[in-house]
Design an enzyme around this catalytic site. Structure first.
Site, PDB file in Angstrom:
ATOM      1  N   THR A 164     -16.104  -8.622  38.996  1.00 53.37           N
ATOM      2  CA  THR A 164     -16.737  -8.640  37.680  1.00 53.37           C
ATOM      3  C   THR A 164     -17.500  -9.946  37.528  1.00 53.37           C
ATOM      4  O   THR A 164     -17.171 -10.933  38.180  1.00 53.37           O
ATOM      5  CB  THR A 164     -15.696  -8.489  36.551  1.00 53.37           C
ATOM      6  OG1 THR A 164     -16.339  -8.656  35.284  1.00 53.37           O
ATOM      7  CG2 THR A 164     -14.564  -9.496  36.658  1.00 53.37           C
ATOM      8  N   THR A 177     -16.394  -5.774  31.860  1.00 51.48           N
ATOM      9  CA  THR A 177     -16.290  -4.764  32.920  1.00 51.48           C
ATOM     10  C   THR A 177     -14.818  -4.577  33.264  1.00 51.48           C
ATOM     11  O   THR A 177     -14.044  -5.531  33.196  1.00 51.48           O
ATOM     12  CB  THR A 177     -17.059  -5.284  34.151  1.00 51.48           C
ATOM     13  OG1 THR A 177     -18.431  -5.334  33.809  1.00 51.48           O
ATOM     14  CG2 THR A 177     -16.854  -4.426  35.377  1.00 51.48           C
ATOM     15  N   VAL A 228     -29.351  -1.990  37.039  1.00 51.30           N
ATOM     16  CA  VAL A 228     -28.031  -1.691  37.596  1.00 51.30           C
ATOM     17  C   VAL A 228     -27.499  -2.975  38.222  1.00 51.30           C
ATOM     18  O   VAL A 228     -28.225  -3.657  38.945  1.00 51.30           O
ATOM     19  CB  VAL A 228     -28.120  -0.571  38.654  1.00 51.30           C
ATOM     20  CG1 VAL A 228     -26.786  -0.373  39.352  1.00 51.30           C
ATOM     21  CG2 VAL A 228     -28.577   0.738  38.003  1.00 51.30           C
ATOM     22  N   GLY A 229     -26.259  -3.304  37.911  1.00 51.36           N
ATOM     23  CA  GLY A 229     -25.654  -4.521  38.459  1.00 51.36           C
ATOM     24  C   GLY A 229     -24.845  -4.221  39.708  1.00 51.36           C
ATOM     25  O   GLY A 229     -25.102  -3.250  40.429  1.00 51.36           O
ATOM     26  N   ASP A 230     -23.845  -5.049  39.938  1.00 48.48           N
ATOM     27  CA  ASP A 230     -23.028  -4.919  41.145  1.00 48.48           C
ATOM     28  C   ASP A 230     -22.002  -3.794  41.068  1.00 48.48           C
ATOM     29  O   ASP A 230     -21.577  -3.256  42.100  1.00 48.48           O
ATOM     30  CB  ASP A 230     -22.257  -6.224  41.374  1.00 48.48           C
ATOM     31  CG  ASP A 230     -21.374  -6.549  40.162  1.00 48.48           C
ATOM     32  OD1 ASP A 230     -21.934  -6.715  39.059  1.00 48.48           O
ATOM     33  OD2 ASP A 230     -20.136  -6.596  40.307  1.00 48.48           O
ATOM     34  N   GLY A 266     -23.811  -9.796  37.708  1.00 45.88           N
ATOM     35  CA  GLY A 266     -24.079  -8.844  38.786  1.00 45.88           C
ATOM     36  C   GLY A 266     -25.175  -9.266  39.729  1.00 45.88           C
ATOM     37  O   GLY A 266     -25.092  -9.043  40.946  1.00 45.88           O
TER      38      GLY A 266
HETATM   39  N1  ASP Z   1     -20.848  -7.123  36.794  1.00 45.65           N
HETATM   40  C1  ASP Z   1     -21.339  -6.430  35.621  1.00 45.65           C
HETATM   41  C2  ASP Z   1     -22.829  -6.264  35.754  1.00 45.65           C
HETATM   42  O1  ASP Z   1     -23.492  -7.195  36.158  1.00 45.65           O
HETATM   43  C3  ASP Z   1     -21.046  -7.137  34.354  1.00 45.65           C
HETATM   44  C4  ASP Z   1     -19.711  -7.789  34.272  1.00 45.65           C
HETATM   45  O2  ASP Z   1     -18.861  -7.649  35.126  1.00 45.65           O
HETATM   46  O3  ASP Z   1     -19.493  -8.502  33.305  1.00 45.65           O
HETATM   47  O4  ASP Z   1     -23.316  -5.218  35.400  1.00 45.65           O
END
Ligand code: ASP
Length: 331
Positions: free
Chosen positions: A252, A201, A230-232, A255
């Site tokens: 990052t 990310t 959907v993540g964070d 999430g």
């Molecule tokens: N935070 C992102 C998600 O969970 C993935 C990442 O940052 O590696 O979608």
């Protein structure tokens, strides 16, 4: 001191062979963002420009080079926030958009805050953002990863969103730092845990010459994710936050855990409580780890241009530049 900018290219066990592309990508994004700030652009324009560079770079899990979901498709999430007006724009689970951060920016300029899926894609048509095919976003590295994951999961249900079993990657523990470091944070010393899946990310936080702060985050999410997951990253307070009076943050990592502790807002609240950026970053990651057993990293910038970062994954690619001209990169 103004201006300042910090970028990240994801927190995970970035393999040695991928280190240089990650660092080079962060440096390029930083240079573009810095150039924008130096020529008088706003923080909002600078973070958008920096994140676009990383979305166009196949080294990262954002835009071109993103991971594939269980159907073998790319679904993208991105968000941008203006710390002066507290306006934000985000898109989630969008397909066929080369630069989701540019679409998120157009959402910020609209009456909406978050658009998802087909609605976001139709909005792209409305505002004249060109669509692309899935194939244009997929790189051979991710096609191979998807095929391997699909073979592995033929016989068992993938559990990509649990913290991986405790395989120790070294004694590095929580890593934190920044342009200033005070001593409010003393992280517990425990080994770093391997993350097993990539998390490239990307994110940026900038402070412009007028004193505005802005933050942006963009991602393809996690490999082999459930379609629609959907993540964070596109969620204000979790994947990013910016308040010109207090600070800006991009997160990052895993999430599902970041959302539980609203990682970006937690870091900003620590700044507000008087922590220096490096200490606030450190304490926020400590909370992520101690409260929900989470893995990840943050970058932070305060209104006086001080930078902080922290991560409890084996590595996080980052780069920053402050008004004294110093360019710092690291993992
Ligand atoms: N935070 C992102 C998600 O969970 C993935 C990442 O940052 O590696 O979608």
């Amino acid at each position: 001191m103004l201006p300042a900018i910090v970028v990240h290219g994801g927190a995970w066990d970035i393999p040695d062979s991928e280190l240089e592309p990650h660092l080079a990508g962060c440096r390029r994004a930083l240079a573009v963002g810095w150039e924008a700030l130096s020529s008088g652009a706003t923080a909002l324009d600078a973070v958008e420009a920096a994140v676009r560079v990383m979305e166009d770079d196949p080294a990262f899990d954002a835009g071109v080079g993103s991971v594939l979901n269980r159907d073998g498709l790319v679904e993208l999430d991105a968000a941008i926030m203006d710390g002066t007006t507290l306006r934000s724009g985000a898109v989630a689970a969008v397909r066929g958009i080369r630069n989701p951060i540019a679409l998120a920016r157009r959402v910020l300029e609209s009456e909406a805050v978050l658009l998802v899926g087909h609605g976001a894609e139709r909005f792209a048509d409305e505002v004249g953002i060109e669509r692309c095919s899935d194939e244009e976003l997929i790189v051979p590295r991710e096609r191979l990863r998807w095929e391997a994951l699909r073979r592995q999961t033929l016989y068992r249900t993938p559990d990509a969103f649990q913290r991986p079993p405790g395989e120790v990657a070294g004694q590095r523990g929580l890593v934190w730092g920044g342009s200033d470091r005070e001593t409010m944070c003393t992280p517990s010393l425990h080994p770093t845990i391997r993350t097993h899946h990539p998390g490239d990310t990307v994110g940026a936080v900038a402070l412009d010459r007028y004193g505005n702060l802005a933050a942006a985050t963009s991602t393809g999410g996690v490999p082999f994710k459930r379609p629609g997951r959907v993540g964070d990253s596109p969620l204000i307070g979790a994947g990013l936050y910016a308040d010109t009076l207090v600070g800006g943050c991009s997160s990052t990592g895993w999430g599902e855990s970041i959302i539980k502790v609203l990682l970006a807002k937690t870091a900003i609240d620590l700044l507000s409580a008087g922590y220096a950026p490096a200490d606030a970053a450190c304490a926020a990651i400590e909370r992520l780890e101690q409260r929900v057993n989470g893995l990840g990293g943050v970058i932070l910038l305060d209104p006086s241009g001080r930078v902080g970062f922290a991560f409890n994954t084996p590595r996080m690619a980052y780069a920053y530049r402050t008004a004294d001209g110093e360019v710092v990169t690291g993992v």
